[in-house]
Design a protein around this motif. Structure first.
Motif, PDB file in Angstrom:
ATOM      1  N   PHE A 184      -9.270   1.178   1.600  1.00 42.69           N
ATOM      2  CA  PHE A 184      -9.281   2.107   2.672  1.00 42.69           C
ATOM      3  C   PHE A 184     -10.101   3.458   2.187  1.00 42.69           C
ATOM      4  CE2 PHE A 184      -6.843   0.427   5.907  1.00 42.69           C
ATOM      5  CZ  PHE A 184      -6.155  -0.720   5.301  1.00 42.69           C
ATOM      6  N   GLY A 185     -10.721   4.060   3.479  1.00 47.17           N
ATOM      7  CA  GLY A 185     -11.373   5.411   3.357  1.00 47.17           C
ATOM      8  C   GLY A 185     -10.223   6.489   3.687  1.00 47.17           C
ATOM      9  N   PRO A 186     -10.711   7.655   3.615  1.00 48.17           N
ATOM     10  CA  PRO A 186      -9.684   8.653   3.871  1.00 48.17           C
ATOM     11  C   PRO A 186      -9.342   8.941   4.989  1.00 48.17           C
ATOM     12  CG  PRO A 186     -12.028   9.601   3.521  1.00 48.17           C
ATOM     13  CD  PRO A 186     -11.979   8.120   3.351  1.00 48.17           C
ATOM     14  N   GLY A 187      -9.903   8.308   6.283  1.00 50.02           N
ATOM     15  CA  GLY A 187      -9.608   8.516   7.714  1.00 50.02           C
ATOM     16  C   GLY A 187     -10.418   9.419   8.305  1.00 50.02           C
ATOM     17  N   LYS A 229       2.635   6.204  12.529  1.00 55.54           N
ATOM     18  CA  LYS A 229       1.853   5.491  11.223  1.00 55.54           C
ATOM     19  C   LYS A 229       1.817   4.083  11.384  1.00 55.54           C
ATOM     20  CE  LYS A 229       2.196   9.462   8.736  1.00 55.54           C
ATOM     21  NZ  LYS A 229       0.666   9.920   8.207  1.00 55.54           N
ATOM     22  N   TYR A 261       0.923  -0.955  -0.001  1.00 53.05           N
ATOM     23  CA  TYR A 261      -0.133  -0.059   0.051  1.00 53.05           C
ATOM     24  C   TYR A 261       0.900   1.224   0.048  1.00 53.05           C
ATOM     25  CZ  TYR A 261      -4.334  -2.724   1.303  1.00 53.05           C
ATOM     26  OH  TYR A 261      -5.464  -3.465   1.188  1.00 53.05           O
ATOM     27  N   GLN A 275       0.661   5.373   1.147  1.00 49.65           N
ATOM     28  CA  GLN A 275      -0.253   6.416   1.770  1.00 49.65           C
ATOM     29  C   GLN A 275       0.373   7.645   1.643  1.00 49.65           C
ATOM     30  OE1 GLN A 275      -0.632   5.683   6.106  1.00 49.65           O
ATOM     31  NE2 GLN A 275      -2.517   6.816   6.007  1.00 49.65           N
ATOM     32  N   LEU A 329      -0.424   1.046  11.450  1.00 53.23           N
ATOM     33  CA  LEU A 329      -1.866   0.589  11.448  1.00 53.23           C
ATOM     34  C   LEU A 329      -2.159  -0.552  12.132  1.00 53.23           C
ATOM     35  CD1 LEU A 329      -2.235   1.326   7.578  1.00 53.23           C
ATOM     36  CD2 LEU A 329      -3.925   2.077   9.260  1.00 53.23           C
ATOM     37  N   GLY A 338      -2.007  12.877   4.911  1.00 51.72           N
ATOM     38  CA  GLY A 338      -3.519  12.958   4.782  1.00 51.72           C
ATOM     39  C   GLY A 338      -4.563  12.374   4.077  1.00 51.72           C
ATOM     40  N   LYS A 339      -4.073  11.044   3.675  1.00 52.50           N
ATOM     41  CA  LYS A 339      -5.004  10.215   2.828  1.00 52.50           C
ATOM     42  C   LYS A 339      -5.010   8.660   3.703  1.00 52.50           C
ATOM     43  CE  LYS A 339      -4.700  12.664  -1.501  1.00 52.50           C
ATOM     44  NZ  LYS A 339      -4.153  12.661  -2.855  1.00 52.50           N
ATOM     45  N   GLY A 340      -5.803   8.081   3.089  1.00 54.37           N
ATOM     46  CA  GLY A 340      -5.799   6.598   3.386  1.00 54.37           C
ATOM     47  C   GLY A 340      -4.724   5.593   2.610  1.00 54.37           C
ATOM     48  N   PRO A 341      -4.544   4.578   2.999  1.00 58.61           N
ATOM     49  CA  PRO A 341      -3.393   3.801   2.197  1.00 58.61           C
ATOM     50  C   PRO A 341      -4.222   3.362   0.990  1.00 58.61           C
ATOM     51  CG  PRO A 341      -3.840   3.059   4.438  1.00 58.61           C
ATOM     52  CD  PRO A 341      -4.667   4.101   4.287  1.00 58.61           C
ATOM     53  N   ARG A 379      -9.251  11.962  11.721  1.00 55.01           N
ATOM     54  CA  ARG A 379      -8.370  12.171  12.875  1.00 55.01           C
ATOM     55  C   ARG A 379      -9.163  12.737  14.014  1.00 55.01           C
ATOM     56  NH1 ARG A 379      -3.235  13.430  13.169  1.00 55.01           N
ATOM     57  NH2 ARG A 379      -2.955  13.218  10.568  1.00 55.01           N
ATOM     58  N   PHE A 395      -9.227   4.546  10.315  1.00 57.47           N
ATOM     59  CA  PHE A 395      -9.642   4.328   8.882  1.00 57.47           C
ATOM     60  C   PHE A 395     -10.420   2.861   8.906  1.00 57.47           C
ATOM     61  CE2 PHE A 395      -6.450   6.729   6.535  1.00 57.47           C
ATOM     62  CZ  PHE A 395      -5.484   6.951   7.731  1.00 57.47           C
ATOM     63  N   LYS A 401     -14.362  13.828   8.670  1.00 57.22           N
ATOM     64  CA  LYS A 401     -12.883  13.725   8.648  1.00 57.22           C
ATOM     65  C   LYS A 401     -11.941  14.300   9.774  1.00 57.22           C
ATOM     66  CE  LYS A 401      -9.514  14.889   5.174  1.00 57.22           C
ATOM     67  NZ  LYS A 401      -8.843  13.670   4.994  1.00 57.22           N
TER      68      LYS A 401
END
Lengths: 112, 115
Positions: free
Chosen positions: B106-109, B41, A36, A38, B43, A41-44, B111, B90, B9
């Protein structure tokens, strides 16, 4: 359980050079592997995957190599571009579980 | 045509509050997930839902509860928020294929910041 590690937290390369990002996994029953990307500011985002019955798979400018003997996975990016700057994760699945185990990520930095 | 979407978001809240994060996928997938990404970072999977059944539940506090009203949605409820809950969350989805591939999208997350 599975543990997944990456050899380098940061990799800096010159624009136009090839990049190689490495990953090691622990569970010999793992049978599916994904890389993946990343961006900040974005998703994987899915890049490429490989199943355990293969040792190499190529995509557009990317190649994944799988060495099951030493439980090692690598992602090669050809002719690195500024847009390749991101954190790259390997993810591993296997043993019948649906979940993925992620490595810690390598931050690829492209220098002009 | 967002495949996996999350709202909100950004979420800033006080300790002790209860909050929810929503997730929707329009890919027709049969499995959805929630991940937590910490400041380094890393996951880590929290939950997954397949056909409305919880099939993975890692060692997360019971203050976190996933709720799936239908196959396209998996919401995350968090009670009594703590400072350590601050992270990016996520949502992801996948479809188990006959070849056994389990690519997750995956979605954009979201925060989450707990003050």
């Amino acid at each position: 359980g599975e543990s997944v590690g990456l050899h380098l937290p940061t990799l800096s390369v010159q624009e136009g050079d090839n990049s190689i990002i490495n990953c090691a996994y622990s569970n010999s029953a793992s049978d599916y592997f994904i890389w993946y990307k990343q961006e900040s500011g974005k998703g994987p985002q899915f890049i490429i995957d490989i199943r355990s019955n293969m040792d190499k798979r190529q995509g557009q400018r990317v190649t994944v190599l799988l060495n099951k003997t030493v439980k090692h996975l690598s992602l090669q990016i050809a002719a690195t571009q500024p847009g390749d700057s991101a954190v790259y994760f390997c993810a591993v699945a296997g043993g019948g579980a649906d979940g993925l185990t992620f490595g810690k990520g390598t931050h690829l930095i492209i220098q002009p | 045509d967002t495949a996996v979407s999350q709202t909100p978001k950004y979420l800033v809240t006080q300790m002790g509050n209860d909050k929810s994060i929503k997730c929707e996928q329009n890919l027709g997938h049969d499995t959805m997930y929630w991940y937590k990404q910490d400041s380094k970072k890393f996951l880590k999977i929290m939950f997954s839902y397949n056909n409305k059944e919880l099939i993975i539940n890692e060692t997360v506090p019971n203050r976190f509860s996933p709720k799936s009203p239908d196959k396209a949605h998996l919401n995350l409820h968090i009670n009594s928020l703590e400072l350590g809950d601050s992270a990016v969350y996520f949502c992801a989805s996948s479809q188990r294929s006959q070849r056994g591939t389990r690519t997750q999208y995956f979605g954009p997350g979201t925060r989450l910041t707990v003050l």
